[in-house]
Write an enzyme that holds these catalytic residues in place. Structure first.
Site, mmCIF file in Angstrom:
data_model
loop_
_atom_site.group_PDB
_atom_site.id
_atom_site.type_symbol
_atom_site.label_atom_id
_atom_site.label_comp_id
_atom_site.label_asym_id
_atom_site.label_seq_id
_atom_site.Cartn_x
_atom_site.Cartn_y
_atom_site.Cartn_z
ATOM 1 N N ASN A 10 49.732 -76.606 -41.519
ATOM 2 C CA ASN A 10 49.827 -75.183 -41.198
ATOM 3 C C ASN A 10 49.217 -74.998 -39.808
ATOM 4 O O ASN A 10 48.003 -75.022 -39.655
ATOM 5 C CB ASN A 10 49.048 -74.378 -42.256
ATOM 6 C CG ASN A 10 48.942 -72.907 -41.883
ATOM 7 O OD1 ASN A 10 49.642 -72.427 -40.997
ATOM 8 N ND2 ASN A 10 48.050 -72.192 -42.560
ATOM 9 N N TRP A 11 50.090 -74.850 -38.819
ATOM 10 C CA TRP A 11 49.601 -74.753 -37.436
ATOM 11 C C TRP A 11 49.028 -73.376 -37.101
ATOM 12 O O TRP A 11 48.458 -73.200 -36.034
ATOM 13 C CB TRP A 11 50.732 -75.069 -36.464
ATOM 14 C CG TRP A 11 51.040 -76.537 -36.349
ATOM 15 C CD1 TRP A 11 50.407 -77.574 -36.990
ATOM 16 C CD2 TRP A 11 52.049 -77.135 -35.524
ATOM 17 N NE1 TRP A 11 50.965 -78.766 -36.618
ATOM 18 C CE2 TRP A 11 51.982 -78.528 -35.720
ATOM 19 C CE3 TRP A 11 53.007 -76.626 -34.658
ATOM 20 C CZ2 TRP A 11 52.828 -79.417 -35.062
ATOM 21 C CZ3 TRP A 11 53.863 -77.512 -34.004
ATOM 22 C CH2 TRP A 11 53.764 -78.887 -34.208
ATOM 23 N N LYS A 12 49.244 -72.407 -37.970
ATOM 24 C CA LYS A 12 48.766 -71.039 -37.683
ATOM 25 C C LYS A 12 49.307 -70.591 -36.326
ATOM 26 O O LYS A 12 50.432 -70.914 -35.990
ATOM 27 C CB LYS A 12 47.240 -70.993 -37.771
ATOM 28 C CG LYS A 12 46.741 -71.631 -39.074
ATOM 29 C CD LYS A 12 45.304 -71.386 -39.360
ATOM 30 C CE LYS A 12 44.967 -72.042 -40.700
ATOM 31 N NZ LYS A 12 43.627 -71.785 -41.157
ATOM 32 N N HIS A 96 49.154 -66.813 -47.554
ATOM 33 C CA HIS A 96 47.962 -67.464 -47.014
ATOM 34 C C HIS A 96 46.818 -66.448 -46.923
ATOM 35 O O HIS A 96 47.055 -65.270 -46.659
ATOM 36 C CB HIS A 96 48.276 -68.038 -45.627
ATOM 37 C CG HIS A 96 47.168 -68.898 -45.107
ATOM 38 N ND1 HIS A 96 46.069 -68.354 -44.482
ATOM 39 C CD2 HIS A 96 46.967 -70.233 -45.161
ATOM 40 C CE1 HIS A 96 45.236 -69.351 -44.169
ATOM 41 N NE2 HIS A 96 45.766 -70.492 -44.569
ATOM 42 N N GLU A 98 44.750 -65.769 -44.726
ATOM 43 C CA GLU A 98 44.695 -65.009 -43.462
ATOM 44 C C GLU A 98 45.707 -63.864 -43.476
ATOM 45 O O GLU A 98 45.476 -62.808 -42.885
ATOM 46 C CB GLU A 98 44.918 -65.957 -42.273
ATOM 47 C CG GLU A 98 43.678 -66.801 -42.007
ATOM 48 C CD GLU A 98 43.965 -68.184 -41.461
ATOM 49 O OE1 GLU A 98 45.070 -68.427 -40.951
ATOM 50 O OE2 GLU A 98 43.058 -69.040 -41.558
ATOM 51 N N GLU A 168 43.314 -72.732 -51.989
ATOM 52 C CA GLU A 168 42.559 -72.715 -50.742
ATOM 53 C C GLU A 168 41.364 -71.778 -50.875
ATOM 54 O O GLU A 168 41.474 -70.573 -50.636
ATOM 55 C CB GLU A 168 43.451 -72.216 -49.593
ATOM 56 C CG GLU A 168 44.634 -73.119 -49.323
ATOM 57 C CD GLU A 168 45.045 -73.068 -47.851
ATOM 58 O OE1 GLU A 168 45.046 -74.123 -47.233
ATOM 59 O OE2 GLU A 168 45.321 -71.966 -47.340
ATOM 60 N N GLY A 174 38.716 -73.562 -42.291
ATOM 61 C CA GLY A 174 38.269 -73.555 -40.898
ATOM 62 C C GLY A 174 36.759 -73.552 -40.744
ATOM 63 O O GLY A 174 36.239 -73.302 -39.653
ATOM 64 N N SER A 214 39.578 -77.228 -44.759
ATOM 65 C CA SER A 214 38.839 -78.263 -44.036
ATOM 66 C C SER A 214 39.170 -79.688 -44.487
ATOM 67 O O SER A 214 38.290 -80.547 -44.556
ATOM 68 C CB SER A 214 37.331 -78.000 -44.107
ATOM 69 O OG SER A 214 37.016 -76.771 -43.478
ATOM 70 N N GLY A 235 45.080 -77.198 -41.943
ATOM 71 C CA GLY A 235 45.133 -76.338 -40.765
ATOM 72 C C GLY A 235 44.691 -77.099 -39.526
ATOM 73 O O GLY A 235 45.442 -77.892 -38.946
ATOM 74 N N GLY A 236 43.441 -76.908 -39.133
ATOM 75 C CA GLY A 236 42.901 -77.470 -37.885
ATOM 76 C C GLY A 236 43.245 -78.934 -37.646
ATOM 77 O O GLY A 236 43.681 -79.304 -36.547
HETATM 78 P P1 PGA Z 1 41.769 -75.646 -42.262
HETATM 79 O O1 PGA Z 1 42.871 -74.566 -42.723
HETATM 80 O O2 PGA Z 1 42.320 -76.999 -42.640
HETATM 81 O O3 PGA Z 1 41.651 -75.459 -40.783
HETATM 82 O O4 PGA Z 1 40.530 -75.329 -43.004
HETATM 83 C C1 PGA Z 1 43.558 -74.721 -43.932
HETATM 84 C C2 PGA Z 1 44.505 -73.559 -44.130
HETATM 85 O O5 PGA Z 1 44.166 -72.432 -43.755
HETATM 86 O O6 PGA Z 1 45.628 -73.732 -44.643
#
Ligand code: PGA
Length: 250
Positions: A10-12, A96, A98, A168, A174, A214, A235-236
């Protein structure tokens, strides 16, 4: 039947089309001989065509990060399931944290989006998870039950067949804090139980539940070796081809 793991990026809101191309150029060869798991990268919508072009001929699938539940209409800024599909996407992330936190998504819009994605034939990755205050107040189980119940509402097992759920915990996204494999497994079992109630035990046994929050090359193996964990939503650590490849190959 063992469940094939799904490792999803997930590149956001990161990377422009050129950077998406560069990523695939580096990433595809790194996972060229990797057949064990399903791999999908979900870039920002503006990068989809560059990503799809660059992923062509590889086993790496491309997905959206969001969709609107209507087929088309006056919904400025939105993208429908059939548009994602026509672009070449196979997967889509739904609900998600966010999106729930910053863009007003609710359990009900998640349900509408899930129905639209399934109807179109996309593989939906439905995100659920508790925030820190909920965990500290011992509300994790209630929150996960409610999120699942309402996401799955009025969907048949037949329709839901392709659905994937991602657990999640919001406090792990993050932040560098990862749920312990044990804690994640407990949440996954609860989610599987909710899927069994909604769709029956055989469905629940076959449904994939990803862990997200994470995930890094260093902790991927410990998480992924849990019986209950069927992949990761990253994500990251998915922004760098080497790091994402290391997670895929944990
Ligand atoms: P993260 O994000 O790996 O940066 O914690 C995961 C996500 O939001 O899907």
């Amino acid at each position: 039947m063992p469940r094939t793991k799904l490792i999803a990026a997930n590149w956001k809101m990161y990377k422009i089309p050129d950077q998406a191309r560069d990523f695939f150029q580096a990433f595809v060869p790194l996972v060229a001989d990797h057949t064990r798991d399903e791999i999908v990268v979900c870039p920002p919508a503006i990068d989809l065509s560059a990503a799809l072009e660059a992923a062509k001929g590889s086993k790496v699938a491309v997905g959206g990060q969001n969709l609107h539940w209507e087929k088309e209409g006056a919904y400025t800024g939105e993208i429908s399931a059939s548009m994602l599909l026509a672009a070449g996407c196979t997967h889509v992330i739904i609900g998600h944290s966010e999106r729930r936190q910053y863009f007003g998504e609710t359990d009900d819009t998640v349900n509408l989006k899930l129905k639209a994605a399934l109807e179109a034939g996309l593989i939906p990755i439905v995100c659920v998870g508790e925030v820190l205050e909920e965990r500290e107040a011992n509300l994790t189980e209630d929150v996960l039950r409610r999120q699942c119940l309402r996401a799955f509402h009025a969907i048949s097992a037949k329709k839901a067949a392709k659905m994937v759920v991602a657990y999640e915990p919001v406090w792990a996204i993050g932040t560098g804090k990862t749920a312990t494999p044990q804690l994640a497994s407990e949440a996954h079992s609860l989610i599987r139980g909710e899927a069994a109630k909604a769709f029956g035990q055989p469905f629940a046994d076959a449904m994939r539940i990803l862990y997200g929050g994470s995930v890094k090359p260093e902790n991927a193996k410990a998480l992924m070796s849990q019986e209950e964990i069927d992949g990761a939503l990253v994500g990251g650590a998915s922004l760098d081809p080497k790091s994402f490849a290391a997670i895929v190959k944990y």
